[in-house]
Design a protein around this motif. Structure first.
Motif, PDB file in Angstrom:
ATOM      1  N   HIS A 153     -33.325 -47.721  -4.276  1.00 22.34           N
ATOM      2  CA  HIS A 153     -32.449 -46.644  -3.714  1.00 22.34           C
ATOM      3  C   HIS A 153     -31.812 -45.838  -4.968  1.00 22.34           C
ATOM      4  CE1 HIS A 153     -29.209 -49.630  -4.110  1.00 22.34           C
ATOM      5  NE2 HIS A 153     -28.638 -48.627  -4.460  1.00 22.34           N
ATOM      6  N   LYS A 154     -31.691 -46.180  -6.228  1.00 25.29           N
ATOM      7  CA  LYS A 154     -31.274 -45.527  -7.215  1.00 25.29           C
ATOM      8  C   LYS A 154     -32.142 -44.644  -8.159  1.00 25.29           C
ATOM      9  CE  LYS A 154     -26.962 -48.158  -7.587  1.00 25.29           C
ATOM     10  NZ  LYS A 154     -25.949 -49.060  -8.404  1.00 25.29           N
ATOM     11  N   SER A 155     -33.502 -44.792  -7.676  1.00 21.00           N
ATOM     12  CA  SER A 155     -34.493 -44.090  -8.280  1.00 21.00           C
ATOM     13  C   SER A 155     -34.710 -42.703  -7.586  1.00 21.00           C
ATOM     14  CB  SER A 155     -35.813 -44.751  -8.262  1.00 21.00           C
ATOM     15  OG  SER A 155     -35.758 -45.999  -8.826  1.00 21.00           O
ATOM     16  N   ARG A 156     -35.166 -41.654  -8.586  1.00 22.79           N
ATOM     17  CA  ARG A 156     -35.423 -40.448  -8.185  1.00 22.79           C
ATOM     18  C   ARG A 156     -36.792 -40.148  -8.178  1.00 22.79           C
ATOM     19  NH1 ARG A 156     -33.402 -34.512  -9.808  1.00 22.79           N
ATOM     20  NH2 ARG A 156     -33.905 -33.430  -7.867  1.00 22.79           N
ATOM     21  N   VAL A 157     -37.403 -39.707  -6.985  1.00 21.85           N
ATOM     22  CA  VAL A 157     -38.813 -39.298  -6.960  1.00 21.85           C
ATOM     23  C   VAL A 157     -38.807 -37.877  -6.235  1.00 21.85           C
ATOM     24  CG1 VAL A 157     -41.029 -39.646  -6.153  1.00 21.85           C
ATOM     25  CG2 VAL A 157     -39.681 -41.676  -6.693  1.00 21.85           C
ATOM     26  N   PHE A 158     -39.437 -36.839  -7.140  1.00 26.11           N
ATOM     27  CA  PHE A 158     -39.387 -35.635  -6.627  1.00 26.11           C
ATOM     28  C   PHE A 158     -40.193 -35.354  -5.445  1.00 26.11           C
ATOM     29  CE2 PHE A 158     -36.919 -34.798 -10.448  1.00 26.11           C
ATOM     30  CZ  PHE A 158     -36.665 -33.583 -10.485  1.00 26.11           C
ATOM     31  N   LYS A 159     -39.814 -34.499  -4.384  1.00 22.96           N
ATOM     32  CA  LYS A 159     -40.602 -34.446  -3.220  1.00 22.96           C
ATOM     33  C   LYS A 159     -42.021 -33.960  -3.442  1.00 22.96           C
ATOM     34  CE  LYS A 159     -36.772 -33.991  -0.405  1.00 22.96           C
ATOM     35  NZ  LYS A 159     -35.929 -33.126   0.685  1.00 22.96           N
ATOM     36  N   THR A 160     -42.393 -33.294  -4.695  1.00 21.33           N
ATOM     37  CA  THR A 160     -43.600 -32.742  -5.156  1.00 21.33           C
ATOM     38  C   THR A 160     -44.247 -33.954  -5.918  1.00 21.33           C
ATOM     39  OG1 THR A 160     -42.564 -31.826  -7.269  1.00 21.33           O
ATOM     40  CG2 THR A 160     -42.812 -30.427  -5.361  1.00 21.33           C
ATOM     41  N   ALA A 161     -43.876 -34.931  -6.250  1.00 18.82           N
ATOM     42  CA  ALA A 161     -44.580 -35.663  -6.976  1.00 18.82           C
ATOM     43  C   ALA A 161     -45.792 -36.406  -5.703  1.00 18.82           C
ATOM     44  CB  ALA A 161     -43.848 -36.985  -7.415  1.00 18.82           C
ATOM     45  N   LYS A 162     -46.928 -36.796  -6.427  1.00 19.27           N
ATOM     46  CA  LYS A 162     -47.868 -37.562  -5.765  1.00 19.27           C
ATOM     47  C   LYS A 162     -47.950 -38.939  -6.018  1.00 19.27           C
ATOM     48  CE  LYS A 162     -50.650 -33.265  -5.774  1.00 19.27           C
ATOM     49  NZ  LYS A 162     -51.367 -32.618  -6.426  1.00 19.27           N
ATOM     50  N   ILE A 163     -47.789 -39.810  -4.821  1.00 25.22           N
ATOM     51  CA  ILE A 163     -47.509 -41.307  -5.275  1.00 25.22           C
ATOM     52  C   ILE A 163     -48.535 -41.991  -4.557  1.00 25.22           C
ATOM     53  CG2 ILE A 163     -46.100 -43.385  -4.911  1.00 25.22           C
ATOM     54  CD1 ILE A 163     -44.815 -40.952  -6.785  1.00 25.22           C
ATOM     55  N   GLY A 164     -49.407 -43.014  -5.084  1.00 25.82           N
ATOM     56  CA  GLY A 164     -50.421 -43.706  -4.673  1.00 25.82           C
ATOM     57  C   GLY A 164     -50.021 -44.892  -4.033  1.00 25.82           C
ATOM     58  N   VAL A 165     -50.518 -46.114  -4.158  1.00 27.49           N
ATOM     59  CA  VAL A 165     -49.924 -47.323  -3.398  1.00 27.49           C
ATOM     60  C   VAL A 165     -49.881 -48.496  -4.447  1.00 27.49           C
ATOM     61  CG1 VAL A 165     -51.299 -46.466  -1.235  1.00 27.49           C
ATOM     62  CG2 VAL A 165     -52.305 -47.890  -3.062  1.00 27.49           C
ATOM     63  N   GLY A 166     -49.099 -49.115  -3.872  1.00 28.28           N
ATOM     64  CA  GLY A 166     -48.894 -50.355  -4.796  1.00 28.28           C
ATOM     65  C   GLY A 166     -48.025 -50.056  -6.038  1.00 28.28           C
ATOM     66  N   ARG A 185     -50.707 -42.414  -9.679  1.00 28.22           N
ATOM     67  CA  ARG A 185     -52.027 -43.111  -9.063  1.00 28.22           C
ATOM     68  C   ARG A 185     -51.574 -44.551  -8.287  1.00 28.22           C
ATOM     69  NH1 ARG A 185     -56.814 -40.123 -10.656  1.00 28.22           N
ATOM     70  NH2 ARG A 185     -55.699 -38.184 -11.087  1.00 28.22           N
ATOM     71  N   ASN A 186     -52.068 -45.490  -8.619  1.00 29.02           N
ATOM     72  CA  ASN A 186     -51.989 -46.718  -7.839  1.00 29.02           C
ATOM     73  C   ASN A 186     -51.692 -47.929  -8.795  1.00 29.02           C
ATOM     74  OD1 ASN A 186     -52.852 -45.593  -5.660  1.00 29.02           O
ATOM     75  ND2 ASN A 186     -55.097 -46.078  -5.880  1.00 29.02           N
ATOM     76  N   PHE A 187     -50.783 -48.663  -8.238  1.00 30.17           N
ATOM     77  CA  PHE A 187     -50.623 -50.108  -8.854  1.00 30.17           C
ATOM     78  C   PHE A 187     -49.721 -49.865 -10.311  1.00 30.17           C
ATOM     79  CE2 PHE A 187     -53.844 -50.864  -5.837  1.00 30.17           C
ATOM     80  CZ  PHE A 187     -53.270 -51.961  -4.776  1.00 30.17           C
TER      81      PHE A 187
END
Length: 136
Positions: free
Chosen positions: A97-110, A126-128
């Motif tokens: 919860h104390k991280s910031r990920v921009f809404k425009t970022a593309k996040i894979g899995v893992g 990407r992933n992992f």
């Protein structure tokens, strides 16, 4: 509530367990069942709060339960990812919860985002991947 099992039971797993507990204090979103590891000793060293459920390659992961990979050995991690992918078991991301990920970022899995991680505008993760504290 998202149902999750952590693969690995060493120091990395202990860290993620604590981060999940921290997140759940603010927003109870993850139901953590326990850990998979081939070594009972790994589970006992970091004094994990939740149980060792079984061995990595023999445990039958229930449907609708997702996995977080907490093993730093890349060769072994690849075998684990392949094993569970063949069984159509899903891996999930963990974002502190104390991280910031921009809404425009593309996040894979893992992926694992530890506290104070920042993933900026239009970044493609990407992933992992594991982002340790204060990584950007």
């Amino acid at each position: 509530m998202q149902k999750v099992i952590i693969i690995g039971a060493g120091a990395r797993a202990a860290e993620i367990e604590e981060y999940i507990f921290e997140n759940n204090k603010l927003n109870p979103a993850i139901e953590l069942f326990g850990f998979l590891d081939d070594s009972r000793e790994n589970h006992q060293k970091p004094q994990l709060k939740l149980p060792l459920l079984g061995s990595i390659f023999t445990y039958d992961v229930p449907k609708k339960v997702e996995l977080i990979l907490a093993i730093n050995n890349l060769t072994f991690s690849s075998k684990i990812i392949n094993h569970f992918s063949l069984k159509n078991t899903k891996f999930t991301n963990f974002i502190h919860h104390k991280s910031r990920v921009f809404k425009t970022a593309k996040i894979g899995v893992g992926n694992i985002f530890c506290p104070y991680t920042q993933i900026g505008f239009n970044v493609d993760v990407r992933n992992f991947n594991a982002f340790n504290n204060k990584t950007s």
